[in-house]
Design an enzyme around this catalytic site. Structure first.
Site, mmCIF file in Angstrom:
data_model
loop_
_atom_site.group_PDB
_atom_site.id
_atom_site.type_symbol
_atom_site.label_atom_id
_atom_site.label_comp_id
_atom_site.label_asym_id
_atom_site.label_seq_id
_atom_site.Cartn_x
_atom_site.Cartn_y
_atom_site.Cartn_z
ATOM 1 C CB SER A 247 -1.009 -0.111 1.219
ATOM 2 O OG SER A 247 -1.913 1.123 1.120
ATOM 3 C CG ASP A 568 -6.352 -3.358 -4.137
ATOM 4 O OD1 ASP A 568 -7.172 -2.120 -4.333
ATOM 5 O OD2 ASP A 568 -5.108 -3.220 -3.657
ATOM 6 C CG HIS A 621 -5.487 -2.417 -0.317
ATOM 7 N ND1 HIS A 621 -4.630 -1.985 -1.497
ATOM 8 C CD2 HIS A 621 -4.959 -1.600 0.675
ATOM 9 C CE1 HIS A 621 -3.758 -1.236 -1.005
ATOM 10 N NE2 HIS A 621 -3.834 -0.873 -0.091
#
Length: 666
Positions: A247, A568, A621
């Site tokens: 991320s 995602d 995610h």
């Protein structure tokens, strides 16, 4: 071209009825401060009781689960679904793979634990207790105290006076976000199966709230990462490190790779060959290389699609009418002090994200079936085939005020430029104190001006944020940049504000290194928003996602005021995949040494039943961190494999087609 008029006579313009009502409300007295405090604490008692009940139920079921014999959940699952496959670590250990290259994890935003080292009187007894991560007990015990301590200084972006919150260290910093909710734990456990342990695994924890360069200024975090990597390489006999960022950690690592090679005092002084000597591969998971539209809605109205839905269903709870707790306002006040959030504002402007009437993802459909098999880069994705009866979504319009505006051709939209509008004065900023946000300085004139501009693309969103949050963006502009470099040899790009933008910096001179972009696909992901003016009262956020905006069968990509694209659930494919597909592919001006890049997509498959937890094939995610296929790819590279050994690119989406539509000088 849209019809764009300059704002004239703003002070004489007739105010819209909904804002006349709001202005009248602002002029009313709020009563005595004592009565206001009583209402606020009454609200907090009720809120604490509610959250406490939820947490108690959660802990009860968690206790029952943990009290079971270790084999019981697996036994029940296998009775229903049949024998479970071996975890990747077990499977690869049987194949003879063993630990080889040291591994470094770089967590993303909000997933790393933060603990208290110094605080005000309301935080008595919390020394070195987690304020972020773990049980979040202090959030519902003393919410206003928690908000105060989690907030940073609004001028400096660093610690407020008398408060010190620091990142938790070690693998425990981000193995679990909360009890039972893994982040890195599954990957760590599988790496341990082939011989890894803490001496050759390192969690590069950092305070994810502050700007990347300030993690070095305040905590010397970048220097610690550099030293630890050098130690791991030396103690492993010269074996280079595999770095795995997730991320926002992807952007943090981009910053680190420029910092470590740059001369001091701004950089780490490692020299231009440091990355070539120390890094084998960078395996980016769910990387928002080019930002995320979700960051815009978060900064603009403290919302994403889930919060917007809750706000529409229970406005009295999240706003101020019933409880006077003003939840969203406190969230906005706190998160707008976190400079790191600005690193994820979309980069590249209209060139990357599209304009008023075009976008790279044009023709994408949201209601087709997922492909069952991997496609090649030359294949047309089933997700991008155009339907004759589908409405073309104008994804380039990240914010549209009204569903009609989102659909119209730009020539039919009459817009009034907000940039020269005079901000009015609001009565609210004298009564809101604890929940003051920069919106309370805008007044009705400024709020109306924003709505009258009608539609915002990635380029104009920056002007919008500068208008509605000048203090936030003043700090952010000193640490982050969102453009496209004309000449990367220009000396200005040696400044750290450009280091986390892949469109304004060069990759290291490390031709032997490999870069992977690994992300989930097949989940509707936020790409653009339909907004409306809020009708709430005092101390409010004046804009909100219009959850009543639905596309229906003609435009199924629009649900609850949010236009969705493939991704995602957090990062659109365009942001996660473009740089490795095209921007860095081969020798380009952004990758002058020709570092090899690979794209590995993981098609989302939800768990078959509740006993599978978050699943082993998830592309979401965070849940992708437990995806067996992704973990196997990582372990193979850590054990010595190269990208070609994994099979090169693995693509299910239309990322190659979309990337070709972006006209960027390479």
């Amino acid at each position: 071209m849209s019809i764009l008029r300059r704002r004239k006579g703003t002070e004489n313009k007739k105010t819209e009825p909904e804002y006349e009502e709001f202005n009248d409300e602002n002029k009313k007295s709020n009563g005595s401060s004592r009565r206001l405090r009583r209402r606020r604490w009454s609200c907090m008692d009720g809120c604490c009781w509610f959250v406490g009940c939820i947490c108690s139920i959660w802990w009860f079921f968690l206790f029952l689960y943990n009290a079971m014999p270790a084999s019981f959940p697996q036994y029940v699952t296998e009775a229903i679904t049949g024998p479970l496959p071996d975890p990747p670590g077990v499977k690869l250990a049987k194949e003879g793979l063993r630990a080889k290259h040291p591994v470094v994890f770089v967590p993303g935003i909000v997933t790393g634990g933060l603990e208290l080292w110094e605080g005000h009187q309301c935080a008595e007894g919390l020394f070195r207790k987690r304020l972020w991560g773990g049980t979040f007990g202090e959030l519902y015990k003393r919410p206003l105290c928690w908000v105060e301590h989690m907030s940073l200084d609004n001028e400096t972006g660093l610690d407020p006076s008398g408060i010190r919150i620091r990142p938790v260290s070690g693998l425990v910093a981000a193995d679990y976000f909360a009890p039972g909710y893994f982040v890195w734990a599954v990957l760590i456990a599988n790496l341990a199966r082939i011989g890894y342990e803490e001496k050759n695994m390192y969690m590069a924890a950092y305070d994810w709230r502050i700007s990347f360069q300030n993690t070095e200024v305040r905590d010397q975090t970048l220097s610690r990462i550099k030293s630890n990597i050098e130690l791991m390489v030396a103690s492993s006999g010269g074996k280079k490190v595999v770095i795995i960022p997730h991320s926002m950690g992807v952007l943090y690592l981009l910053h680190f790779m420029k910092w470590v090679e740059a001369p001091g005092p701004m950089g780490g002084g490692g020299g231009s060959d440091w990355c070539a000597k120390h890094l084998k591969a960078v395996m980016n998971i769910g990387g928002p290389f080019l930002g995320v539209p979700k960051a815009v809605s978060g900064l603009f109205s403290a919302e994403a699609k889930d919060i917007a839905a809750a706000r529409s269903m229970a406005p009295s709870f999240l706003e101020s009418e019933m409880f006077n707790f003003q939840t969203l306002q406190h969230v906005m006040r706190m998160t707008r002090t976190w400079d790191s959030t600005m690193s994820m504002i979309p980069k590249g402007g209209d060139t990357i994200w599209g304009g008023l009437d075009w976008s790279p993802e044009e023709g994408h459909e949201c209601n087709e079936k997922k492909p069952k098999n991997n496609t090649t880069q030359t294949a047309e994705s089933d997700r991008t085939r155009k339907s004759d009866n589908a409405t073309r979504v104008k994804y380039g319009r990240i914010i549209s005020f009204g569903k009609l505006v989102a659909d119209l051709h730009s020539s039919e939209i009459e817009r009034i430029d907000f940039r020269d509008a005079l901000k009015g004065k609001s009565h609210a900023n004298s009564t809101c104190r604890d929940v003051w946000t920069e919106y309370h300085d805008m007044g009705i004139g400024g709020v109306t001006a924003v709505a009258d501009y009608k539609v915002y693309t990635a380029g104009s969103v920056l002007d919008l944020l500068h208008f509605v949050a000048p203090k936030l963006m003043k700090r952010g502009s000193a640490h982050f940049s969102y453009g496209i470099a004309d000449d990367l040899d220009d000396k200005k790009y040696e400044h750290y504000k450009y280091w986390s933008n892949p469109l304004e910096t060069k990759l290291p001179n490390a031709p032997g290194m490999e870069i992977f972009s690994m992300y989930g696909v097949g989940i509707p992901t936020e790409r653009a928003y339909v907004y409306k003016l809020s009708t709430a009262g005092d101390c409010y956020i004046p804009f909100q996602i219009d959850t009543s905006a639905e596309g229906g069968s003609k435009s199924p990509c629009l649900k609850g005021g949010v236009f969705h694209i493939d991704g995602d659930e957090t990062v659109p494919i365009l942001s996660a995949g473009y740089m490795c597909v095209k921007g860095w592919r081969g020798k380009t001006r952004f990758n002058p040494s020709g570092i090899r890049t690979f794209v590995r997509e993981y098609n989302h498959a939800p768990p078959a039943n509740l006993l599978e937890g978050r699943g082993t094939q998830s592309g979401a995610h965070v849940d992708i961190m437990g995806n067996f296929a992704l973990i196997e790819d990582i372990i193979r590279v850590a054990a010595g494999a190269a990208g070609e050994d994994l099979g090169g690119d693995k693509v299910y989406s239309g990322i190659f087609k979309w990337s070709e539509r972006i006209k960027l000088k390479l």
